[in-house]
Enzyme design. Structure first.
Site, short mmCIF file in Angstrom:
data_model
loop_
_atom_site.label_atom_id
_atom_site.label_comp_id
_atom_site.label_asym_id
_atom_site.label_seq_id
_atom_site.Cartn_x
_atom_site.Cartn_y
_atom_site.Cartn_z
N LYS A 1 61.04 53.87 44.93
CA LYS A 1 60.09 53.60 46.16
C LYS A 1 59.08 54.62 46.20
O LYS A 1 58.59 55.07 47.51
CB LYS A 1 61.09 54.05 47.40
CG LYS A 1 62.38 53.10 47.24
CD LYS A 1 62.35 51.31 47.05
CE LYS A 1 61.53 50.90 48.24
NZ LYS A 1 61.24 49.41 48.00
N GLY B 1 56.10 53.94 44.29
CA GLY B 1 54.98 52.92 44.02
C GLY B 1 54.63 52.70 42.59
O GLY B 1 53.67 52.40 42.07
N ARG C 1 56.13 50.03 40.96
CA ARG C 1 55.61 48.71 40.78
C ARG C 1 54.13 48.47 40.99
O ARG C 1 53.54 47.79 40.06
CB ARG C 1 56.42 47.85 41.60
CG ARG C 1 56.11 46.25 41.87
CD ARG C 1 56.25 45.60 40.44
NE ARG C 1 57.64 45.81 39.65
CZ ARG C 1 57.85 45.29 38.50
NH1 ARG C 1 56.85 44.55 37.63
NH2 ARG C 1 59.09 45.63 38.07
N SER D 1 62.47 54.69 53.03
CA SER D 1 61.92 53.56 52.16
C SER D 1 63.15 53.01 51.46
O SER D 1 63.60 51.82 51.25
CB SER D 1 60.79 53.58 51.25
OG SER D 1 60.65 52.67 50.77
N ARG E 1 58.42 46.63 53.41
CA ARG E 1 59.39 46.26 54.29
C ARG E 1 59.15 47.15 55.68
O ARG E 1 58.54 48.23 55.43
CB ARG E 1 60.61 46.30 54.16
CG ARG E 1 61.24 45.54 52.92
CD ARG E 1 62.70 45.49 52.73
NE ARG E 1 62.97 44.79 51.76
CZ ARG E 1 63.46 45.37 50.49
NH1 ARG E 1 63.07 46.62 50.16
NH2 ARG E 1 63.97 44.65 49.62
N HIS F 1 60.04 49.59 58.39
CA HIS F 1 61.22 50.79 58.28
C HIS F 1 61.74 50.68 59.65
O HIS F 1 61.33 50.75 60.51
CB HIS F 1 60.79 52.28 58.16
CG HIS F 1 60.33 52.43 56.64
ND1 HIS F 1 59.51 53.60 56.04
CD2 HIS F 1 60.13 51.36 55.54
CE1 HIS F 1 59.32 53.42 54.86
NE2 HIS F 1 59.72 52.30 54.39
#
Length: 310
Positions: free
Chosen positions: A61, A63, A65, A150, A269, A271
């Site tokens: 979570k 970054g 990707r 996240s 998404r 939060h």
């Protein structure tokens, strides 16, 4: 205090059951010739499979990707799209299995993969070092408080019945004792994990990428990544545009008429709202570790400053 947390940390870093996993089937598909799933769409059917020279090792979570997709736009990089989890879950399958998962590359191209859980896996530094001690390592870090929320949000989307963030974050809410054994909290204690890596790799072989700057200045962060990997700066401003709906940059291929690539629905998404007192306590908890991390890396990620601006 940092000392107390180390005890909570001393157990083996077990796999977070909520973490998304790559199946063997996905990996064998990724390793098949001509598979688009394993690298950028121009993957050649010639060349040879090599063990990776560079790894994105963390953090979940943070970054990773976004970074992987951006670096895959470089013609001299070939990367596996799925997470092989070799150095944490599949190590017993051996280096030949791992090599076979990799895309084919030509001389001068770099083979890469990303598995964010490596950063918090005790055995990973030793195992990677024994594969190749000159492996380049990239860690994408992000404000640990935001990262924890996240992480929880991702789990919540898969398991809506789990307790609230507030319940999971504390051992004792009244006393304000943070539960450092909960993986969402534990991953963000970057200084402790980094100590493990520095026993095997010099700092010069590790690049720390700011997850925040990857959103606000993707081209600037990608310039550092390309320099670190010894690549020409080919991925630049013209590869990105800001998607207002998602709230982060998306990748476009300038030479191409194809639609821009945006990260999937699982990214960006909303939060859940967290009690401000809990956020305040978490900031206090992480602060000494953040300071330690800044000293160890020689980089100030300004997470405290960012919070005082809110």
């Amino acid at each position: 205090a940092p000392g107390e947390v180390i005890t909570a940390q001393s157990g083996a870093f077990e796999r977070d059951p909520q973490e998304s996993s790559t199946t063997d089937e996905e990996l064998s598909r990724a390793g098949s010739p001509g598979s688009r799933g394993c690298s950028s769409s121009t993957t050649p059917d010639y060349g040879e499979k090599r063990l990776p020279q560079a790894l994105i090792i963390g953090v979940k979570k943070g970054g990773t990707r976004a970074l992987l997709e951006a670096i895959r736009a470089h013609p001299d990089v070939r990367a596996v799209g799925t997470e092989p989890h070799f150095f944490d879950r599949n190590y017993e399958k051996g280096l030949e299995w791992y090599r076979n998962v990799m895309p084919k590359t030509l001389d001068g191209q770099i083979t890469m993969e990303k598995t964010p859980s490596y950063f918090v896996t005790n055995e990973a530094p030793r195992r990677i070092h024994s594969m190749a001690k000159d492996t380049k390592l990239i860690v994408v870090v992000r404000n640990p408080v935001t990262r924890a929320i996240s992480d929880y949000t991702q789990t919540l989307s898969k398991k809506p019945e789990i307790p609230t963030f507030e319940v999971l974050a504390f051992k004792n809410r009244t006393l304000g004792l943070i539960d450092a054994s909960w993986s969402a909290i534990r991953i963000g204690i970057y200084a402790l994990h980094l100590e493990n890596w520095l026993q095997y790799f010099p700092l010069s072989q590790i690049l720390f990428v700011s997850g925040e700057r990857l959103i606000t200045d993707p081209a600037g962060e990608m310039a550092k990544v390309q320099d670190f990997l010894g690549l020409k700066r080919i991925v630049t401003e013209k590869h990105f545009y800001f998607n207002k709906t998602k709230g982060f940059p998306c990748l476009k291929k300038p030479e191409d008429s194809s639609a821009p690539r945006c990260l999937g629905k699982s990214k960006g998404r909303t939060h859940p709202k967290i009690d401000p007192d809990v956020i305040h306590r978490l900031r206090k908890f992480y602060k000494p570790f953040n300071v330690m991390f800044y000293q160890m890396t020689g980089q100030d990620f300004q997470w405290e400053q960012e919070e005082s601006d809110k």
